[in-house]
Design a protein around this motif. Structure first.
Motif, PDB file in Angstrom:
ATOM      1  N   ALA A 148      -3.602  -3.083   0.899  1.00 13.59           N
ATOM      2  CA  ALA A 148      -4.502  -1.930   0.911  1.00 13.59           C
ATOM      3  C   ALA A 148      -4.037  -0.841  -0.061  1.00 13.59           C
ATOM      4  CB  ALA A 148      -4.581  -1.355   2.328  1.00 13.59           C
ATOM      5  N   GLN A 149      -5.014  -0.136  -0.596  1.00 15.15           N
ATOM      6  CA  GLN A 149      -4.737   0.957  -1.538  1.00 15.15           C
ATOM      7  C   GLN A 149      -3.822   2.012  -0.937  1.00 15.15           C
ATOM      8  OE1 GLN A 149      -5.712   1.181  -4.731  1.00 15.15           O
ATOM      9  NE2 GLN A 149      -4.812   3.205  -5.056  1.00 15.15           N
ATOM     10  N   ALA A 150      -3.933   2.245   0.364  1.00 17.43           N
ATOM     11  CA  ALA A 150      -3.138   3.302   1.001  1.00 17.43           C
ATOM     12  C   ALA A 150      -1.650   3.087   0.823  1.00 17.43           C
ATOM     13  CB  ALA A 150      -3.483   3.383   2.493  1.00 17.43           C
ATOM     14  N   ALA A 151      -1.205   1.842   0.827  1.00 18.98           N
ATOM     15  CA  ALA A 151       0.222   1.565   0.658  1.00 18.98           C
ATOM     16  C   ALA A 151       0.692   1.967  -0.732  1.00 18.98           C
ATOM     17  CB  ALA A 151       0.506   0.087   0.913  1.00 18.98           C
ATOM     18  N   PHE A 152      -0.137   1.748  -1.731  1.00 20.01           N
ATOM     19  CA  PHE A 152       0.220   2.112  -3.100  1.00 20.01           C
ATOM     20  C   PHE A 152       0.150   3.625  -3.297  1.00 20.01           C
ATOM     21  CE2 PHE A 152      -1.011  -2.303  -3.238  1.00 20.01           C
ATOM     22  CZ  PHE A 152      -0.025  -2.865  -4.040  1.00 20.01           C
ATOM     23  N   ASP A 153      -0.796   4.278  -2.647  1.00 15.52           N
ATOM     24  CA  ASP A 153      -0.857   5.742  -2.717  1.00 15.52           C
ATOM     25  C   ASP A 153       0.378   6.362  -2.082  1.00 15.52           C
ATOM     26  OD1 ASP A 153      -3.293   5.608  -3.989  1.00 15.52           O
ATOM     27  OD2 ASP A 153      -4.475   6.030  -2.195  1.00 15.52           O
ATOM     28  N   ALA A 154       0.841   5.788  -0.968  1.00 16.50           N
ATOM     29  CA  ALA A 154       2.049   6.305  -0.317  1.00 16.50           C
ATOM     30  C   ALA A 154       3.262   6.118  -1.216  1.00 16.50           C
ATOM     31  CB  ALA A 154       2.264   5.601   1.023  1.00 16.50           C
ATOM     32  N   LEU A 155       3.330   5.001  -1.928  1.00 12.74           N
ATOM     33  CA  LEU A 155       4.422   4.773  -2.866  1.00 12.74           C
ATOM     34  C   LEU A 155       4.392   5.794  -3.993  1.00 12.74           C
ATOM     35  CD1 LEU A 155       6.740   2.892  -3.930  1.00 12.74           C
ATOM     36  CD2 LEU A 155       4.958   1.676  -5.203  1.00 12.74           C
ATOM     37  N   ALA A 156       3.214   6.086  -4.499  1.00 13.22           N
ATOM     38  CA  ALA A 156       3.094   6.986  -5.654  1.00 13.22           C
ATOM     39  C   ALA A 156       3.401   8.437  -5.307  1.00 13.22           C
ATOM     40  CB  ALA A 156       1.688   6.873  -6.247  1.00 13.22           C
ATOM     41  N   GLY A 157       3.063   8.860  -4.087  1.00 12.97           N
ATOM     42  CA  GLY A 157       3.303  10.257  -3.734  1.00 12.97           C
ATOM     43  C   GLY A 157       2.458  11.207  -4.558  1.00 12.97           C
ATOM     44  N   GLU A 158       3.003  12.389  -4.811  1.00 15.68           N
ATOM     45  CA  GLU A 158       2.209  13.433  -5.462  1.00 15.68           C
ATOM     46  C   GLU A 158       2.783  13.927  -6.782  1.00 15.68           C
ATOM     47  OE1 GLU A 158       1.846  16.542  -2.600  1.00 15.68           O
ATOM     48  OE2 GLU A 158       0.565  15.375  -1.242  1.00 15.68           O
ATOM     49  N   THR A 159       3.956  13.436  -7.188  1.00 11.32           N
ATOM     50  CA  THR A 159       4.589  14.024  -8.373  1.00 11.32           C
ATOM     51  C   THR A 159       4.823  13.038  -9.510  1.00 11.32           C
ATOM     52  OG1 THR A 159       6.801  13.668  -7.446  1.00 11.32           O
ATOM     53  CG2 THR A 159       5.749  15.797  -6.996  1.00 11.32           C
ATOM     54  N   ALA A 160       4.956  11.762  -9.217  1.00 16.13           N
ATOM     55  CA  ALA A 160       5.263  10.787 -10.264  1.00 16.13           C
ATOM     56  C   ALA A 160       4.030  10.505 -11.113  1.00 16.13           C
ATOM     57  CB  ALA A 160       5.784   9.498  -9.654  1.00 16.13           C
ATOM     58  N   ASP A 161       4.243  10.339 -12.401  1.00 15.50           N
ATOM     59  CA  ASP A 161       3.163   9.921 -13.294  1.00 15.50           C
ATOM     60  C   ASP A 161       3.085   8.394 -13.379  1.00 15.50           C
ATOM     61  OD1 ASP A 161       2.497  12.626 -14.286  1.00 15.50           O
ATOM     62  OD2 ASP A 161       4.498  12.532 -15.170  1.00 15.50           O
ATOM     63  N   VAL A 162       4.245   7.764 -13.429  1.00 13.98           N
ATOM     64  CA  VAL A 162       4.334   6.311 -13.535  1.00 13.98           C
ATOM     65  C   VAL A 162       5.255   5.816 -12.428  1.00 13.98           C
ATOM     66  CG1 VAL A 162       4.889   4.353 -15.021  1.00 13.98           C
ATOM     67  CG2 VAL A 162       4.058   6.490 -16.038  1.00 13.98           C
ATOM     68  N   VAL A 163       4.765   4.855 -11.641  1.00 15.59           N
ATOM     69  CA  VAL A 163       5.485   4.351 -10.477  1.00 15.59           C
ATOM     70  C   VAL A 163       5.831   2.887 -10.726  1.00 15.59           C
ATOM     71  CG1 VAL A 163       5.369   3.936  -7.996  1.00 15.59           C
ATOM     72  CG2 VAL A 163       4.253   5.949  -8.993  1.00 15.59           C
ATOM     73  N   LEU A 164       7.112   2.551 -10.575  1.00 20.32           N
ATOM     74  CA  LEU A 164       7.604   1.207 -10.853  1.00 20.32           C
ATOM     75  C   LEU A 164       8.232   0.619  -9.606  1.00 20.32           C
ATOM     76  CD1 LEU A 164       9.423   2.367 -14.074  1.00 20.32           C
ATOM     77  CD2 LEU A 164       7.267   1.143 -14.049  1.00 20.32           C
ATOM     78  N   TYR A 165       7.913  -0.633  -9.309  1.00 24.99           N
ATOM     79  CA  TYR A 165       8.557  -1.313  -8.189  1.00 24.99           C
ATOM     80  C   TYR A 165       8.662  -2.800  -8.499  1.00 24.99           C
ATOM     81  CZ  TYR A 165       4.181  -3.341  -6.361  1.00 24.99           C
ATOM     82  OH  TYR A 165       3.037  -4.068  -6.191  1.00 24.99           O
TER      83      TYR A 165
END
Length: 281
Positions: free
Chosen positions: A142-159
């Protein structure tokens, strides 16, 4: 401009890591970041850390298999669980090929790191921010899991962790990517299952523009990796051979692990290790 090689999930595969590094160097990468899971089930140990240090890797986060290694060294396992028995035997093998400084370095690894490059904030984790295992970030989740990973400050999120190359956006528009796996490729879709090349990604920044992402797949000599594992007397060599040749992975397959442990007579080997590491009353 920076050209960053994103490397993840080597899983002990020395030859695949060497091939990915050679490809990244030929492509002109200026920086190297590592997203966790350096060890298990392949023969690599200190030599993998040495390869990363030669680059050098500037950012390095802790994967779930780093935690599994530490748990086996500390005796924090279930001595009746076939997966824990397998991990303990392999962990003992890996420990024998690490220095005390290597082990302390692994203990000190962070779960999350951030960096600013060309004005962009990058966030690195192996999986979720506080949980480096589980399936919450598989590509179809679900998209919600990726939104939680991204948070509010990162521009690029890597995992890493999922072993699937991925590029998507958060609901807010942040870039989320997974470079795939260097050492343990597998595919759920049968028609893609024969592609066992080493995977990684190159991210090229251009100021505050969205960076370019180049997913790479690199051929390597699996026979040479198998020869290395054989010469180093890798435990559970049969399972590693099957992984290299077919892509079938058994690291979480308790039925196969139990049967293989019994077939190889590793119960005695595990009992000796367990007597040495088990917590004292």
């Amino acid at each position: 401009m920076a050209k960053i090689a994103m490397i993840s999930d080597v899983h002990g595969n020395v030859t695949a890591l060497q091939a990915a590094i050679a490809d990244a160097q030929a492509a002109g990468c200026t920086d190297y970041w590592f997203l966790g899971d350096l060890f298990f089930p392949g023969p690599g140990a200190h030599d993998l850390l040495a390869l990363l240090d030669e680059l050098p890797v500037k950012l390095f986060v802790r994967g779930n298999w780093e935690d599994i290694l530490l748990a086996t060294l500390d005796g924090q396992i279930d001595a009746t669980d076939p997966m824990d028995i397998y991990a303990t035997i392999l962990g003992d093998y890996i420990q024998a090929h690490l220095t005390a400084a290597d082990i302390q370095r692994i203990r000190d690894l962070p779960m999350v790191q951030t960096a600013t490059v060309d004005g962009l904030t990058f966030q690195l984790s192996h999986n979720q921010l506080t949980k480096n295992f589980g399936h919450a970030l598989m590509p179809a989740e679900a998209q919600a899991a990726f939104d939680a990973l991204a948070g509010e400050t990162a521009d690029v999120v890597l995992y890493g962790h999922t072993h699937h190359q991925l590029l998507r956006q958060s609901t807010a528009g942040q870039l989320i990517m997974n470079p795939g796996t260097v050492g343990m490729p597998f595919a759920h879709w049968d028609r893609f299952a024969t592609d066992l090349r080493a995977q990684y990604a190159i991210v090229t920044t251009h100021g505050l523009n969205a960076p370019a992402v180049d997913f790479r797949r690199v051929s390597y000599d699996a026979a040479a990796e198998l020869a290395l594992a054989t010469n180093r007397h890798l435990p559970y060599l049969e399972l590693y051979t099957e992984q290299l040749q077919t892509g079938r992975v058994h690291t979480h397959d308790r039925a196969t692990l139990a049967a293989t442990t019994k077939q190889l007579g590793y119960q005695v080997r595990f009992a000796a290790i367990w007597d040495r590491i088990k917590p004292q009353d």
